[in-house]
Design a protein around this motif. Structure first.
Motif, PDB file in Angstrom:
ATOM      1  N   LEU A  62       5.212 108.493  12.777  1.00 26.72           N
ATOM      2  CA  LEU A  62       3.763 107.649  12.951  1.00 26.72           C
ATOM      3  C   LEU A  62       3.991 107.413  14.370  1.00 26.72           C
ATOM      4  O   LEU A  62       2.669 107.384  14.994  1.00 26.72           O
ATOM      5  CB  LEU A  62       3.937 106.503  12.158  1.00 26.72           C
ATOM      6  N   GLU A  63       5.014 106.958  15.233  1.00 27.61           N
ATOM      7  CA  GLU A  63       4.923 106.641  16.610  1.00 27.61           C
ATOM      8  C   GLU A  63       4.511 107.981  17.206  1.00 27.61           C
ATOM      9  O   GLU A  63       3.893 107.996  18.281  1.00 27.61           O
ATOM     10  CB  GLU A  63       6.268 106.420  16.956  1.00 27.61           C
ATOM     11  N   ARG A  64       5.018 109.397  16.878  1.00 25.20           N
ATOM     12  CA  ARG A  64       4.512 110.492  17.577  1.00 25.20           C
ATOM     13  C   ARG A  64       2.932 110.804  17.468  1.00 25.20           C
ATOM     14  O   ARG A  64       2.342 111.192  18.324  1.00 25.20           O
ATOM     15  CB  ARG A  64       5.187 111.589  17.057  1.00 25.20           C
ATOM     16  N   ALA A  65       2.623 110.370  16.212  1.00 28.12           N
ATOM     17  CA  ALA A  65       1.222 110.923  15.941  1.00 28.12           C
ATOM     18  C   ALA A  65       0.292 109.929  16.617  1.00 28.12           C
ATOM     19  O   ALA A  65      -0.704 110.480  17.374  1.00 28.12           O
ATOM     20  CB  ALA A  65       0.858 110.436  14.515  1.00 28.12           C
ATOM     21  N   VAL A  66       0.597 108.413  16.727  1.00 29.86           N
ATOM     22  CA  VAL A  66      -0.147 107.620  17.480  1.00 29.86           C
ATOM     23  C   VAL A  66      -0.223 107.987  19.363  1.00 29.86           C
ATOM     24  O   VAL A  66      -1.197 107.892  19.663  1.00 29.86           O
ATOM     25  CB  VAL A  66       0.250 106.314  17.367  1.00 29.86           C
ATOM     26  N   ALA A  67       1.032 108.410  19.650  1.00 33.58           N
ATOM     27  CA  ALA A  67       1.204 108.689  20.777  1.00 33.58           C
ATOM     28  C   ALA A  67       0.207 110.103  21.207  1.00 33.58           C
ATOM     29  O   ALA A  67      -0.430 110.114  22.231  1.00 33.58           O
ATOM     30  CB  ALA A  67       2.677 109.326  21.490  1.00 33.58           C
ATOM     31  N   LEU A  68       0.339 111.182  20.198  1.00 34.86           N
ATOM     32  CA  LEU A  68      -0.446 112.182  20.696  1.00 34.86           C
ATOM     33  C   LEU A  68      -2.009 111.994  20.476  1.00 34.86           C
ATOM     34  O   LEU A  68      -2.801 112.226  21.416  1.00 34.86           O
ATOM     35  CB  LEU A  68      -0.259 113.091  19.605  1.00 34.86           C
ATOM     36  N   VAL A  69      -2.368 111.035  19.550  1.00 37.83           N
ATOM     37  CA  VAL A  69      -3.966 110.766  19.425  1.00 37.83           C
ATOM     38  C   VAL A  69      -4.348 110.003  20.739  1.00 37.83           C
ATOM     39  O   VAL A  69      -5.458 110.104  21.145  1.00 37.83           O
ATOM     40  CB  VAL A  69      -4.225 109.986  18.123  1.00 37.83           C
ATOM     41  N   ARG A  70      -3.572 109.125  21.176  1.00 38.21           N
ATOM     42  CA  ARG A  70      -3.934 108.586  22.498  1.00 38.21           C
ATOM     43  C   ARG A  70      -4.029 109.263  23.702  1.00 38.21           C
ATOM     44  O   ARG A  70      -4.866 109.184  24.420  1.00 38.21           O
ATOM     45  CB  ARG A  70      -2.733 107.254  22.844  1.00 38.21           C
ATOM     46  N   GLU A  71      -2.958 110.344  23.855  1.00 44.08           N
ATOM     47  CA  GLU A  71      -2.973 111.300  24.779  1.00 44.08           C
ATOM     48  C   GLU A  71      -4.010 111.927  24.896  1.00 44.08           C
ATOM     49  O   GLU A  71      -5.022 112.411  25.875  1.00 44.08           O
ATOM     50  CB  GLU A  71      -1.679 111.987  24.722  1.00 44.08           C
ATOM     51  N   LEU A  72      -4.499 112.619  23.508  1.00 41.44           N
ATOM     52  CA  LEU A  72      -5.658 113.501  23.304  1.00 41.44           C
ATOM     53  C   LEU A  72      -7.130 112.583  23.858  1.00 41.44           C
ATOM     54  O   LEU A  72      -7.772 113.037  24.634  1.00 41.44           O
ATOM     55  CB  LEU A  72      -5.794 114.059  22.125  1.00 41.44           C
ATOM     56  N   ARG A  73      -6.876 111.383  23.140  1.00 41.86           N
ATOM     57  CA  ARG A  73      -8.210 110.532  23.672  1.00 41.86           C
ATOM     58  C   ARG A  73      -8.423 110.292  25.038  1.00 41.86           C
ATOM     59  O   ARG A  73      -9.364 110.311  25.605  1.00 41.86           O
ATOM     60  CB  ARG A  73      -8.324 109.198  22.807  1.00 41.86           C
ATOM     61  N   ALA A  74      -7.391 110.053  25.886  1.00 41.04           N
ATOM     62  CA  ALA A  74      -7.215 109.706  27.357  1.00 41.04           C
ATOM     63  C   ALA A  74      -7.699 110.806  28.005  1.00 41.04           C
ATOM     64  O   ALA A  74      -8.247 110.829  29.061  1.00 41.04           O
ATOM     65  CB  ALA A  74      -5.885 109.306  27.780  1.00 41.04           C
TER      66      ALA A  74
END
Length: 150
Positions: free
Chosen positions: A40-52
């Motif tokens: 879940l931590e990895r998924a949240v990090a990825l979506v934040r990175e993509l959104r940024a």
């Protein structure tokens, strides 16, 4: 038997996510009692990175209980909202896309936390009642014996 049931459950979730068009799936077999599971931590990090980077992103989850319950779920949803990441659940009480700042989402997230505690309390009460009747719950039975004089 438990492992097979878990596999089928995970397969159902994976199939539903694939059918929904999810392009990147994170999965793990860990209790939702864990505050923030590693995947879940990895998924949240990825979506934040993509959104940024300017990409519109929606985090799609099979059911809200896969993210957490109660305050944990509400806190994660608020973090996603702050990052302008969409949140969608495929099944369950919160099925659909959600605005985590909405009152309905907040109330349902709180109720799911209460549900976990209710189930836990009922399970413990059932185990205690069974023990009083001499039934074994879980592993091997343990009997207390008094030391014998030498």
């Amino acid at each position: 038997m438990t492992a097979n049931r878990t596999l089928r459950s995970l397969d159902t979730q994976l199939d539903a996510l694939t059918e929904a068009g999810v392009t990147r799936i994170f999965s793990e077999k860990i209790s939702t009692c864990a505050t923030r599971p590693p995947e879940l931590e990895r998924a949240v990090a990825l979506v934040r990175e993509l959104r940024a980077s300017g990409v519109a992103v929606t985090l799609v989850v099979h059911e809200h209980k896969r993210l957490g319950r109660g305050l944990e779920l509400a806190a994660l949803a608020e973090q996603l909202k702050a990052a302008d990441v969409g949140l969608e659940f495929l099944t369950g009480d919160l099925q659909g896309s959600h605005d985590p700042s909405g009152i309905v989402f907040t109330v349902l997230a709180a109720l799911s936390g209460m549900e976990r505690e209710y189930i836990r309390d009922r399970t413990l009460e059932g185990h205690e009642a069974a023990r009083r009747r001499g039934k074994n719950i879980g592993g091997a039975a343990v009997a207390r014996t008094e030391p014998q004089p030498a």
